[in-house]
Design a protein around this motif. Sequence first.
Motif, PDB file in Angstrom:
ATOM      1  N   ARG A 210       0.871  -1.183   0.000  1.00  9.88           N
ATOM      2  CA  ARG A 210       0.000   0.000   0.000  1.00  9.88           C
ATOM      3  C   ARG A 210       0.895   1.215   0.000  1.00  9.88           C
ATOM      4  O   ARG A 210       1.641   1.373   0.972  1.00  9.88           O
ATOM      5  CB  ARG A 210      -0.837   0.021   1.283  1.00  9.88           C
ATOM      6  CG  ARG A 210      -2.267  -0.337   1.076  1.00  9.88           C
ATOM      7  CD  ARG A 210      -2.996  -0.171   2.399  1.00  9.88           C
ATOM      8  NE  ARG A 210      -4.253  -0.869   2.389  1.00  9.88           N
ATOM      9  CZ  ARG A 210      -5.393  -0.354   1.901  1.00  9.88           C
ATOM     10  NH1 ARG A 210      -5.405   0.857   1.424  1.00  9.88           N
ATOM     11  NH2 ARG A 210      -6.486  -1.048   1.904  1.00  9.88           N
ATOM     12  N   PRO A 211       0.925   2.046  -0.995  1.00  9.52           N
ATOM     13  CA  PRO A 211       0.187   1.915  -2.238  1.00  9.52           C
ATOM     14  C   PRO A 211       0.789   0.847  -3.123  1.00  9.52           C
ATOM     15  O   PRO A 211       1.975   0.514  -3.009  1.00  9.52           O
ATOM     16  CB  PRO A 211       0.352   3.302  -2.874  1.00  9.52           C
ATOM     17  CG  PRO A 211       1.680   3.772  -2.380  1.00  9.52           C
ATOM     18  CD  PRO A 211       1.791   3.253  -0.969  1.00  9.52           C
ATOM     19  N   CYS A 212      -0.016   0.374  -4.039  1.00  3.55           N
ATOM     20  CA  CYS A 212       0.425  -0.696  -4.939  1.00  3.55           C
ATOM     21  C   CYS A 212       1.398  -0.104  -5.976  1.00  3.55           C
ATOM     22  O   CYS A 212       1.134   0.961  -6.534  1.00  3.55           O
ATOM     23  CB  CYS A 212      -0.794  -1.304  -5.628  1.00  3.55           C
ATOM     24  SG  CYS A 212      -0.379  -2.690  -6.689  1.00  3.55           S
ATOM     25  N   PRO A 213       2.524  -0.817  -6.223  1.00  8.15           N
ATOM     26  CA  PRO A 213       3.557  -0.234  -7.090  1.00  8.15           C
ATOM     27  C   PRO A 213       3.271  -0.310  -8.592  1.00  8.15           C
ATOM     28  O   PRO A 213       3.962   0.339  -9.376  1.00  8.15           O
ATOM     29  CB  PRO A 213       4.785  -1.085  -6.756  1.00  8.15           C
ATOM     30  CG  PRO A 213       4.226  -2.399  -6.334  1.00  8.15           C
ATOM     31  CD  PRO A 213       2.925  -2.100  -5.641  1.00  8.15           C
ATOM     32  N   VAL A 214       2.322  -1.115  -8.987  1.00  4.66           N
ATOM     33  CA  VAL A 214       2.074  -1.292 -10.428  1.00  4.66           C
ATOM     34  C   VAL A 214       0.568  -1.285 -10.698  1.00  4.66           C
ATOM     35  O   VAL A 214      -0.233  -1.437  -9.773  1.00  4.66           O
ATOM     36  CB  VAL A 214       2.630  -2.647 -10.948  1.00  4.66           C
ATOM     37  CG1 VAL A 214       4.148  -2.654 -10.994  1.00  4.66           C
ATOM     38  CG2 VAL A 214       2.113  -3.806 -10.089  1.00  4.66           C
ATOM     39  N   THR A 215       0.212  -1.154 -11.969  1.00  8.32           N
ATOM     40  CA  THR A 215      -1.206  -1.298 -12.345  1.00  8.32           C
ATOM     41  C   THR A 215      -1.413  -2.695 -12.935  1.00  8.32           C
ATOM     42  O   THR A 215      -0.447  -3.382 -13.301  1.00  8.32           O
ATOM     43  CB  THR A 215      -1.608  -0.271 -13.422  1.00  8.32           C
ATOM     44  OG1 THR A 215      -0.906  -0.587 -14.623  1.00  8.32           O
ATOM     45  CG2 THR A 215      -1.305   1.150 -12.984  1.00  8.32           C
ATOM     46  N   ALA A 216      -2.666  -3.062 -13.051  1.00  9.17           N
ATOM     47  CA  ALA A 216      -2.970  -4.375 -13.637  1.00  9.17           C
ATOM     48  C   ALA A 216      -2.470  -4.431 -15.074  1.00  9.17           C
ATOM     49  O   ALA A 216      -1.970  -5.459 -15.531  1.00  9.17           O
ATOM     50  CB  ALA A 216      -4.470  -4.615 -13.584  1.00  9.17           C
ATOM     51  N   ALA A 217      -2.574  -3.308 -15.785  1.00  9.20           N
ATOM     52  CA  ALA A 217      -2.141  -3.299 -17.184  1.00  9.20           C
ATOM     53  C   ALA A 217      -0.652  -3.629 -17.288  1.00  9.20           C
ATOM     54  O   ALA A 217      -0.222  -4.354 -18.188  1.00  9.20           O
ATOM     55  CB  ALA A 217      -2.433  -1.937 -17.815  1.00  9.20           C
ATOM     56  N   ASP A 218       0.157  -3.098 -16.339  1.00 10.67           N
ATOM     57  CA  ASP A 218       1.596  -3.421 -16.333  1.00 10.67           C
ATOM     58  C   ASP A 218       1.808  -4.927 -16.289  1.00 10.67           C
ATOM     59  O   ASP A 218       2.630  -5.487 -17.014  1.00 10.67           O
ATOM     60  CB  ASP A 218       2.263  -2.843 -15.066  1.00 10.67           C
ATOM     61  CG  ASP A 218       2.374  -1.335 -15.099  1.00 10.67           C
ATOM     62  OD1 ASP A 218       2.570  -0.797 -16.192  1.00 10.67           O
ATOM     63  OD2 ASP A 218       2.283  -0.717 -14.003  1.00 10.67           O
ATOM     64  N   GLU A 245      12.716  -4.059 -10.350  1.00 13.74           N
ATOM     65  CA  GLU A 245      12.103  -2.749 -10.575  1.00 13.74           C
ATOM     66  C   GLU A 245      10.863  -2.556  -9.691  1.00 13.74           C
ATOM     67  O   GLU A 245      10.678  -1.494  -9.077  1.00 13.74           O
ATOM     68  CB  GLU A 245      11.735  -2.607 -12.055  1.00 13.74           C
ATOM     69  CG  GLU A 245      11.298  -1.201 -12.411  1.00 13.74           C
ATOM     70  CD  GLU A 245      10.928  -1.056 -13.893  1.00 13.74           C
ATOM     71  OE1 GLU A 245      11.051  -2.030 -14.658  1.00 13.74           O
ATOM     72  OE2 GLU A 245      10.487   0.061 -14.263  1.00 13.74           O
ATOM     73  N   VAL A 246      10.032  -3.601  -9.609  1.00 19.50           N
ATOM     74  CA  VAL A 246       8.814  -3.490  -8.787  1.00 19.50           C
ATOM     75  C   VAL A 246       9.206  -3.350  -7.316  1.00 19.50           C
ATOM     76  O   VAL A 246       8.618  -2.558  -6.569  1.00 19.50           O
ATOM     77  CB  VAL A 246       7.883  -4.703  -9.023  1.00 19.50           C
ATOM     78  CG1 VAL A 246       6.666  -4.644  -8.105  1.00 19.50           C
ATOM     79  CG2 VAL A 246       7.432  -4.754 -10.478  1.00 19.50           C
ATOM     80  N   LYS A 247      10.252  -4.098  -6.922  1.00 18.49           N
ATOM     81  CA  LYS A 247      10.687  -4.034  -5.520  1.00 18.49           C
ATOM     82  C   LYS A 247      11.214  -2.632  -5.191  1.00 18.49           C
ATOM     83  O   LYS A 247      10.925  -2.071  -4.121  1.00 18.49           O
ATOM     84  CB  LYS A 247      11.766  -5.087  -5.256  1.00 18.49           C
ATOM     85  CG  LYS A 247      12.195  -5.145  -3.806  1.00 18.49           C
ATOM     86  CD  LYS A 247      12.889  -6.435  -3.462  1.00 18.49           C
ATOM     87  CE  LYS A 247      13.152  -6.530  -1.971  1.00 18.49           C
ATOM     88  NZ  LYS A 247      13.544  -5.288  -1.314  1.00 18.49           N
ATOM     89  N   ALA A 248      11.968  -2.078  -6.133  1.00 17.79           N
ATOM     90  CA  ALA A 248      12.503  -0.729  -5.899  1.00 17.79           C
ATOM     91  C   ALA A 248      11.368   0.269  -5.720  1.00 17.79           C
ATOM     92  O   ALA A 248      11.424   1.164  -4.874  1.00 17.79           O
ATOM     93  CB  ALA A 248      13.400  -0.322  -7.075  1.00 17.79           C
ATOM     94  N   ARG A 249      10.319   0.092  -6.504  1.00 16.82           N
ATOM     95  CA  ARG A 249       9.154   0.974  -6.378  1.00 16.82           C
ATOM     96  C   ARG A 249       8.533   0.848  -4.983  1.00 16.82           C
ATOM     97  O   ARG A 249       8.154   1.846  -4.365  1.00 16.82           O
ATOM     98  CB  ARG A 249       8.097   0.630  -7.428  1.00 16.82           C
ATOM     99  CG  ARG A 249       8.412   1.161  -8.821  1.00 16.82           C
ATOM    100  CD  ARG A 249       7.234   0.873  -9.749  1.00 16.82           C
ATOM    101  NE  ARG A 249       7.373   1.555 -11.030  1.00 16.82           N
ATOM    102  CZ  ARG A 249       6.373   1.687 -11.897  1.00 16.82           C
ATOM    103  NH1 ARG A 249       5.188   1.171 -11.638  1.00 16.82           N
ATOM    104  NH2 ARG A 249       6.563   2.323 -13.034  1.00 16.82           N
ATOM    105  N   VAL A 250       8.428  -0.382  -4.517  1.00 18.03           N
ATOM    106  CA  VAL A 250       7.839  -0.576  -3.181  1.00 18.03           C
ATOM    107  C   VAL A 250       8.731   0.080  -2.128  1.00 18.03           C
ATOM    108  O   VAL A 250       8.249   0.781  -1.221  1.00 18.03           O
ATOM    109  CB  VAL A 250       7.657  -2.082  -2.877  1.00 18.03           C
ATOM    110  CG1 VAL A 250       7.205  -2.299  -1.424  1.00 18.03           C
ATOM    111  CG2 VAL A 250       6.632  -2.691  -3.829  1.00 18.03           C
ATOM    112  N   ASP A 251      10.054  -0.141  -2.261  1.00 21.03           N
ATOM    113  CA  ASP A 251      10.991   0.437  -1.283  1.00 21.03           C
ATOM    114  C   ASP A 251      10.884   1.965  -1.240  1.00 21.03           C
ATOM    115  O   ASP A 251      11.025   2.578  -0.180  1.00 21.03           O
ATOM    116  CB  ASP A 251      12.430   0.018  -1.606  1.00 21.03           C
ATOM    117  CG  ASP A 251      12.628  -1.484  -1.393  1.00 21.03           C
ATOM    118  OD1 ASP A 251      11.764  -2.093  -0.714  1.00 21.03           O
ATOM    119  OD2 ASP A 251      13.615  -2.044  -1.926  1.00 21.03           O
ATOM    120  N   GLU A 252      10.630   2.521  -2.420  1.00 24.76           N
ATOM    121  CA  GLU A 252      10.514   3.997  -2.466  1.00 24.76           C
ATOM    122  C   GLU A 252       9.131   4.487  -2.057  1.00 24.76           C
ATOM    123  O   GLU A 252       8.890   5.690  -1.995  1.00 24.76           O
ATOM    124  CB  GLU A 252      10.707   4.486  -3.914  1.00 24.76           C
ATOM    125  CG  GLU A 252      12.111   4.404  -4.435  1.00 24.76           C
ATOM    126  CD  GLU A 252      12.121   4.527  -5.972  1.00 24.76           C
ATOM    127  OE1 GLU A 252      11.107   4.959  -6.561  1.00 24.76           O
ATOM    128  OE2 GLU A 252      13.136   4.143  -6.567  1.00 24.76           O
TER     129      GLU A 252
END
Lengths: 410, 426
Positions: A210-218, A245-252
Amino acid sequence: MSTRSDFRPMRLEATESLKSLIKTYYDDLFRTAAEGRPSVWLNVGVPCEFFYAMDVFPFYPENYGAACGAMKLTPKLSAIAEAHGFSADLCSYIRTTLGTVFSGEGPYGQLPRPTVQVSAMNSCVAIMVWWRAVERHWGVPTLVLDTPLVREDSTGINLDYVESEVRRMLSWVEEHTGRTMDEERLREVVRLSNEGKDLWAEVLDLRRARPCPVTAADIFTHMFPMVALRGTPQYVSHLRALRDEVKARVDEGFAAVPDERYRLLWDNLPPWFDLRIFGELAQMGVNFVIDTYTQAWGPRYMGPIDIDDPVRSFAGYMGAGFLNVQIGKRLELLTELVRDYEVDGVVFHSDRSCKPFSLVQVELRNMLLERAGVPGVLLEGDHNDPNLFDRERAMGRLESFLEVIDSGRA
Amino acid sequence: MSGGSNGSTGPPQGTPTAGSASVAGSPTPGSPATGSPETGVRALARFRAVAADPLAELAAVKERTGLMAVGYFDSYMPEEVIMAHGVLPYRVAVTGREDLRSGEFIQGFACPASRDLLDQALRGDLALLEGAVFTRYCDSLRGVFAVWDSEKLTPYVDFVRYPTVTKTESAVKYLAAELREVSARMAAALDAPADERRLLDAAAACNRKRALVAELAARRASRDLALSGADYLAVLVAATTMTPDDFTSELSALLAWPPPGEPGDALPVVLSGTTFDNVALAASIEGAGLYLIADDLASGSRWYCVNVETARLAAGEGSGMYADPWEALAHAYLTRPPCSVKEPSSPRADHLISQVRRSGAAGVLFYLTKFCDSEQAEWPYLRDRLGAEGIPAFVVEGEQKGAGSGGLQTRLEAFREQIEMSGDEL
Ligand code: SF4
Ligand code: SF4
């Protein structure tokens, strides 16, 4: 309801490398044919790993169909199939690919004629009749691999039977292609496949943030390697890059949908011709943080394959694949997902094409509301045929659904 | 091509109607000495009545025998398995009624025939059933099973993990083992253990009735016996509604004392499709000047050719399928001419062509149920196979509802005229 009209979801960098992965794959497909090497058409329920280990190039018409759908080619290709007598009510994947087979039209021109075709019964009956049409048109030897529909699991006599079917298929492919299964190579392919699937499981798990790092379309966009490249080194490296990449988004603490107010679950295939709809919904604070479709390649359904007994292990996965089990399993999955991903509501895409996926949704929606207190809405559409999707009506229904969620919160 | 004569209208002339007591038939060679032409007329009237209200027949049988009943939905389900438990099998026929409740449970793109079955249960019409057994058969029925199972529309609901591949020994062995497992669950659920002796008796009784239906079909095809296609369909519905012995006795009477009638000048065609229970619709098809002289239906010629090898089993002879009644059963059901949902597919086309050849039909009427994927995708192939043999074919798409529409009549008449004109040119 406030909207952010200037907002566009930020694409993953991995989407760029995906494009070159797909290009290389299609180049390989055509090169294989030009060099006279064997290839096979498979449905997604048949593991490509066997074929990489046999050096028989695996091609998935469903993947190709989705690509044509995304390019909005289905109406044109479907018209060709319909002119050959195939009903407009058939699955739009079937109409799309048969349109290419009959005419040579499509994004890559005519597809190379495969050496053989194998279809398993673990998704729908339509697959079998689809392959038959290709078999008759091109004279391609075709085998149906039997995976009787089960209630929940493939065990006992059912598993024994499916295993015998996998062995029958392997001998048949060897006989028709002149290639043999290299056991050592299969072990290595399975090892890579398991590694990639673990990474995929991580990506799916990271969507819980939360928040989610990606969209369903991704995530829908990244289905191609999960289907067609499992067990190859490029698959593992791509999945690793995606996971990182997704993990980095979550970390940020990156939010794919800023102001994520509605965490929804998407059930069924997406409308490939209109993935933009997810971006538009993002403007209303909606993110589909999880879906059922990509779970079919997740750990629940495609857990690690036993390197020491891959045939039996694959048989177990094929016999109880995502669409080869029944409503109880689907309800269990939905219940877990709404809990684990903190979902506010479920959008059941009632896909006119896909009966096995769709025809349990009314019941699932009712049961989910009753048992988990999570509301759901049915959205009529189709995964490939825009003529079967009334976008305006769909948006209207979705907006009303968001109001239902809001009133539940109040 | 054998063509019909010009100006043909209506079903076979002289086909008796229920209660037409004045018509006289004559016994066929070897027929029972007892009986009279009335016997055949009464038998036909009985079949018509059963087909018009199969549930009334089930209620009467239950009342008479005190037995439980288990429903099933497609002709791949061996009814013998249910009978082995001392339970009445009942194939739930499509009613063609418009009273839809299933919309609250399943989307409209499930095929209308499958929704009709669900509607019957939702309306409470099937309260007489203690259980229901599904096979996968197709993706629409699979959806219906999901609703049936989760709504517990019958106290006992079960599912046969049925093979799709029909021509391998492993499929036969697997199906035999699977039927045993289903039987064990049925025994526990209904407190009605299976008995192998009873299984053999059931297979023998069902063999007898299927063979008699085959004889009826053969005599119709050879024009030895004139029974309208609508009446023939009524016999098919009765075949899986009445008890086998009762049905056999009535059909024997009909065959021994066939009601008189000449096929007339209606154009003979083969009806091809899945299960077809709609007698009124068949009558309306024949009202367009066609005569359904033979069939390629899942509930007709693709079903009645099932023959379980009971003689050798009873004598305790042989090995493999001849030693194990479950394997004999599995073998018999898997080696019938396959439906489009089964593999392989070409024997179906061969079977269809042979129905045309044997009956001298002028063409094929393919009844396509809306949203039936397997038949939709098979139609171009069947059309081409028939075309290669010079056999005209025509497809109508419908919902198996009511007696069809005026539009259907007009199209069928055009089909008839088209064949007749091409026949004249030859
Ligand atoms: S009906 Fe569904 S499972 Fe079958 S091919 Fe189409 S999308 Fe795939
Ligand atoms: S008509 Fe076709 S889709 Fe409908 S129940 Fe029969 S086989 Fe299934």
